[in-house]
Design a protein around this motif. Structure first.
Motif, PDB file in Angstrom:
ATOM      1  N   VAL A 106     -14.540  17.420 -15.273  1.00 10.15           N
ATOM      2  CA  VAL A 106     -14.272  18.203 -13.948  1.00 10.15           C
ATOM      3  C   VAL A 106     -14.805  17.558 -12.651  1.00 10.15           C
ATOM      4  O   VAL A 106     -14.615  18.187 -11.641  1.00 10.15           O
ATOM      5  N   ASP A 107     -15.543  16.380 -13.099  1.00  7.58           N
ATOM      6  CA  ASP A 107     -16.324  15.934 -11.747  1.00  7.58           C
ATOM      7  C   ASP A 107     -15.173  15.459 -10.566  1.00  7.58           C
ATOM      8  O   ASP A 107     -15.473  15.510  -9.366  1.00  7.58           O
ATOM      9  N   SER A 108     -14.339  14.761 -11.201  1.00  6.69           N
ATOM     10  CA  SER A 108     -13.232  14.256  -9.973  1.00  6.69           C
ATOM     11  C   SER A 108     -12.516  15.495  -9.183  1.00  6.69           C
ATOM     12  O   SER A 108     -12.397  15.407  -7.999  1.00  6.69           O
ATOM     13  N   GLY A 133     -10.333  19.769 -15.663  1.00  7.47           N
ATOM     14  CA  GLY A 133     -10.186  18.907 -14.726  1.00  7.47           C
ATOM     15  C   GLY A 133      -8.785  18.421 -14.479  1.00  7.47           C
ATOM     16  O   GLY A 133      -7.943  18.862 -14.969  1.00  7.47           O
ATOM     17  N   ILE A 134      -8.506  17.306 -13.654  1.00 11.29           N
ATOM     18  CA  ILE A 134      -7.443  16.703 -12.993  1.00 11.29           C
ATOM     19  C   ILE A 134      -7.073  15.523 -13.379  1.00 11.29           C
ATOM     20  O   ILE A 134      -6.355  14.634 -12.980  1.00 11.29           O
ATOM     21  N   ASP A 135      -7.999  14.685 -14.266  1.00 10.19           N
ATOM     22  CA  ASP A 135      -7.824  13.283 -14.650  1.00 10.19           C
ATOM     23  C   ASP A 135      -6.658  13.102 -15.480  1.00 10.19           C
ATOM     24  O   ASP A 135      -6.435  13.823 -16.460  1.00 10.19           O
ATOM     25  N   PRO A 136      -5.750  12.301 -15.058  1.00 10.39           N
ATOM     26  CA  PRO A 136      -4.361  11.945 -15.749  1.00 10.39           C
ATOM     27  C   PRO A 136      -4.587  11.358 -17.194  1.00 10.39           C
ATOM     28  O   PRO A 136      -3.718  11.644 -18.160  1.00 10.39           O
ATOM     29  N   GLU A 137      -5.567  10.688 -17.387  1.00 13.80           N
ATOM     30  CA  GLU A 137      -5.771  10.186 -18.635  1.00 13.80           C
ATOM     31  C   GLU A 137      -6.344  11.123 -19.859  1.00 13.80           C
ATOM     32  O   GLU A 137      -6.460  11.001 -21.070  1.00 13.80           O
TER      33      GLU A 137
END
Length: 300
Positions: A239-241, A121-125
């Motif tokens: 991966v949802d975002s 995914g691409i979440d920054p946290e």
């Protein structure tokens, strides 16, 4: 057939081409590992010309730094160019899924389809990692003690291979075959490039904080297929975002599969990817103006 690929700075990159048809380039995970896609190439060589490669400093490619996301993107473009194609389909796995996504965002005119397999995914946290660590230990079971002992000390090359096999065994849903699958991944043993791993992983974490990936993904005008193994120890909600941000996306989740879904759901994986490539090659859905968004599904 082996290909002779030279990066822009002259670094020699190992690559191999199998099959005929439109070109599909495979990006392995790591960072710091090597191509383990022989099974995927066998599955898809009747559908596409499949190009595999070892990333810079990895496997059969030259150990030549620096190691960075930008350098990896440039190396992937050298593989495309020296494979004599203007546009290619991309399939990336794990870290390679991020690399393929980044390349597609930077060079959308050079990518016809993107297949994002077992990415994070691409979440920054990066909130998935603590869940991964917990799930890894649970999945290792009676192998945990030996893995922890090897993790805590400087390892010989033989011990490093043993450690990797133990860790990779947790990437499979079926414990009865996990060590066998992991041994196969480690044969031949080409040595993990830890310098590459540390440098690229650190940069990925930083760029996810500094770059608005959601906005960039919303503008990605190519069809994307996300493939997950339901029993991957990396939580799939990470991966949802990305799935929500992409405008032209399909997602398939395969039950009974872990981090390498083509190993444990071989036929289904091959059918899903082949169908995705064939459907989009004719641009049927774009011409019809249909939206390509589907919820998680299993083809069984």
């Amino acid at each position: 057939m082996d290909l002779q690929v030279r990066a822009g700075d002259g670094c020699r990159l190992w690559a191999n081409s199998t099959g005929d048809g439109d070109t599909l380039v495979l990006c392995h995970g790591g960072p710091g590992l090597w191509d383990y896609f022989d099974g995927v190439a066998e599955l898809l060589c009747g559908t596409a010309r499949v190009v595999r490669w070892d990333q810079r400093g990895c496997g059969r490619s030259e150990r030549c730094g620096p190691y960075s996301v930008a350098r990896s993107i440039a190396d992937l473009d050298a593989v495309r160019e020296q494979s004599s194609v203007a546009r290619m389909a991309l399939l990336g796995h794990s870290w390679g899924a991020h690399l393929a996504l980044r390349y597609a965002i930077d060079h959308p005119d050079r990518v016809s389809h993107l297949i994002y397999v077992s990415g994070t995914g691409i979440d920054p946290e990066r909130g998935w990692h603590s869940h991964y660590e917990r799930n890894l230990r649970l999945r290792l079971g009676n192998r945990l003690g030996r893995w922890e002992a090897l993790s805590a000390r400087t390892r010989t090359p033989a011990e490093d291979r043993e450690w990797a096999v133990l860790q990779w065994s947790a990437d499979f849903a079926d414990d009865s075959g996990a060590l066998r699958h992991a041994e196969r991944m480690a044969t031949p043993w080409l040595g993990i490039n830890y310098d590459c791993n540390q440098a690229v992983n650190a940069e990925v974490k930083q760029e996810l904080r500094d770059i608005d990936f959601v906005l960039r993904c919303r503008g990605l005008d190519i069809p994307v297929l996300i493939v997950d193994g339901v029993e991957d120890i990396r939580p799939r909600w990470a991966v949802d975002s990305l799935y929500e941000a992409l405008p032209d996306v399909e997602r398939v989740s395969l039950a009974g599969a872990g981090h390498l879904p083509w190993v444990e759901r071989r036929d289904d994986f091959g059918r899903i990817v082949s169908r995705f490539l064939a459907d989009n090659r004719a641009d049927n859905r774009r011409a019809a103006g249909r939206q390509r968004r589907h919820g998680p599904a299993d083809p069984r």
